[in-house]
Scaffold this active site. Structure first.
Site, PDB file in Angstrom:
ATOM      1  CG  PHE A  93      42.063  85.055 105.887  1.00 16.88           C
ATOM      2  CD1 PHE A  93      42.123  85.297 104.513  1.00 16.88           C
ATOM      3  CD2 PHE A  93      43.101  85.552 106.669  1.00 16.88           C
ATOM      4  CE1 PHE A  93      43.177  86.018 103.948  1.00 16.88           C
ATOM      5  CE2 PHE A  93      44.157  86.263 106.118  1.00 16.88           C
ATOM      6  CZ  PHE A  93      44.178  86.491 104.751  1.00 16.88           C
ATOM      7  CE  LYS A 117      37.694  79.915 115.303  1.00 16.95           C
ATOM      8  NZ  LYS A 117      37.679  81.062 114.353  1.00 16.95           N
ATOM      9  CD  GLU A 120      37.585  85.461 113.059  1.00 19.88           C
ATOM     10  OE1 GLU A 120      37.886  84.257 112.890  1.00 19.88           O
ATOM     11  OE2 GLU A 120      38.312  86.262 113.680  1.00 19.88           O
ATOM     12  CB  SER A 170      49.301  84.899 112.676  1.00 17.82           C
ATOM     13  OG  SER A 170      48.406  84.976 113.761  1.00 17.82           O
ATOM     14  CB  CYS A 225      51.226  79.693 104.887  1.00 19.90           C
ATOM     15  SG  CYS A 225      50.735  78.160 104.108  1.00 19.90           S
ATOM     16  CD  GLU A 326      52.915  85.547 107.771  1.00 17.16           C
ATOM     17  OE1 GLU A 326      52.348  85.673 108.869  1.00 17.16           O
ATOM     18  OE2 GLU A 326      52.800  84.545 107.051  1.00 17.16           O
TER      19      GLU A 326
END
Ligand code: NAD
Length: 451
Positions: A93, A117, A120, A170, A225, A326
């Site tokens: 995301f 993909k 969402e 992740s 990240c 994290e």
């Protein structure tokens, strides 16, 4: 037989580049409305993605093989790279435009078809990207978007027609993607989470280092990240760093991403905000000290939004959850160590190896750090060392499962298979049948001696 020429792909990349650039503000608006980051940050994300399209514009050069004339008498050798077929990208995301653009420009320019993909949580930007790619003349079926969550992901991972999967997300999911897709015989690059350390030596310009820690720790609400999530103060420079960070953070304006004066937006969902905020309590219970508490930060936006201001947790040690997990929010942990070697050891033991940075005025220390540190991307007086598009992006250890990094030269290699051709076109008739292993050396040496 390759039916589409490099010139055709280059032309499409150039058209794609100008269409995406012309719609970058619209793309940034979609990012802001679904992700929540501020518009300038969203525009920066689009710009970094565009750099990969620009790199792909040189695909003819990037796909160029090697050629050896006369490897043996009358024998030439050349290498070529060919596409894999259908390849897929599964994205997180936090960069709904840039991360897909790490993948599809090179996947398509190298001759593959691509299935994206997206997350969402913010799927709309991928639809606009698909429209722009189609407008650039890319034929139907070459760039595809499939929406969904784990069901869609698992279908991709086990689909027999998909040859390769690029994943960014992740660590737990990256490991699952790597193991499942590899078991299915696919090529995989699965980039996972991170815990990036920013090491500050006492000889650094501490004002500059503090400013960099604030940008790298709290930009995009820490949902990057490559965000700095651990600040390592070496040799007693911690107190001054804390005070300088506090000064900067106090003036930071939190507000909606649509407000051009906002410097930091909300977190992506209420669940994520609550999870991130819970680490403040966890840190305290573990014996760390909340030096800057983002729950008290002034907010100029809707009070019902998913807000959390910048947080600094001091006296963090290696065994604490705030250090090992994290957190993926605006929470910076401060670890104090005596020497540079302690900082390098800390990073090695941490388990993630995405990015690591050092701030110092000492060239020898910086050189030692860049050589010894266990991370895939290293910054020297650069807090977020994301490689430019003509290098490749990727971490080590739990930050990357697979062999090749994304975009740049590794991206071209990932989306193609190598082939080496050995050919002879003259003197074929003079060669009599032999069951010996083919070798150039014996005949050629003999001929060389005759001369
Ligand atoms: P995520 O792992 O939750 O989701 C990533 C993708 O995996 C999404 O498309 C999602 O739909 C899918 N997914 C989620 N759960 C799944 C499951 N159980 N099975 C199969 N697929 C599943 O990550 P996120 O929260 O969207 O993004 C944040 C994470 O991504 C952070 O850990 C961050 O460090 C990481 N990230 C890493 C990099 C990098 O380059 N290493 C870059 C950006 C983000």
């Amino acid at each position: 037989m390759r039916t589409v020429s490099h010139v055709y792909h280059q032309y499409q990349c150039i058209t794609e580049r100008s269409l995406i650039a012309n719609h970058s503000s619209e793309l940034a608006d979609l990012i802001v409305s679904e992700h929540g980051k501020v518009k300038s940050d969203a525009a920066g994300e689009v710009a970094r993605g565009l750099e990969v399209v620009e790199y792909a514009c040189g695909i003819a050069q990037l796909m160029k093989g090697e050629f050896t004339e006369s490897a043996s008498t009358g024998v030439n050798v050349h290498s070529i790279r060919q596409p894999l077929g259908v390849v897929a990208g599964i994205t997180p995301f936090n960069f709904p435009v840039m991360v897909p653009m790490w993948m599809f420009p090179l996947a398509i320019a190298t001759g593959n078809t691509f299935v994206l993909k997206p997350s969402e949580k913010d799927p709309s930007a991928s639809m606009l990207l698909a429209e722009l790619v189609a407008k650039a003349g890319v034929p139907n079926g070459v760039f595809n978007v499939v929406h969904g969550d784990r069901v869609a992901v698992d279908t991709i991972l086990t689909h027999p027609d998909i040859a390769a999967v690029s994943f960014v997300g992740s660590t737990a999911i990256a490991r699952h993607v790597y193991e499942t897709a590899a078991r299915e015989g696919k090529r995989v690059q699965a980039l996972g989470g991170a815990k990036n350390h920013m090491v500050v030596l006492p000889d650094a310009d501490l004002a500059e280092a503090a400013a960099a820690a604030v940008s790298a720790g709290f930009g995009s609400a820490g949902e990057r990240c490559m965000a700095a999530s651990v600040l390592v103060a070496v040799g007693g420079c911690g107190d001054e760093l804390v005070e300088r960070i506090r000064e900067r953070v106090n003036g930071l304006r939190l507000g909606p991403g649509t407000d051009p004066t906002s410097e930091m937006g909300p977190l992506v969902t209420s669940e994520h905000r609550d999870k991130v905020a819970s680490y403040l309590g966890i840190g305290e219970s573990e014996g760390a000290k909340i030096t800057i508490d983002g729950r008290d930060h002034d907010i100029s936006g809707d009070p019902g939004g998913y807000w959390l201001g910048p947080c600094l947790i001091d006296n963090v040690t290696e065994d604490m959850k705030v250090y090992t997990d994290e957190i993926f929010g605006p929470v910076l942990s401060l670890v104090r160590v005596d020497k540079l070697d302690d900082a390098i050891g800390l990073i090695e033991r941490n388990g993630y190896g995405n990015g690591a940075a050092i701030f110092t005025g000492d060239g020898a220390a910086a050189q030692r750090f860049e050589t010894d540190v266990k991370a895939g991307m290293v910054g020297v007086n650069v807090a977020i060392p994301v490689p430019v598009a003509y290098y490749s992006f990727g971490g080590w250890s739990n930050s990357l499962f697979g062999d090749l990094h994304v975009y740049g030269p590794d991206g071209v290699r990932f989306y193609t298979k190598g082939k080496t051709v050995t050919s002879r076109w003259h003197n074929i008739a003079q060669h009599h049948a032999s069951l010996n292993f083919p070798s150039s050396t014996a005949t050629d040496r003999a001929k060389a001696q005759e001369r």
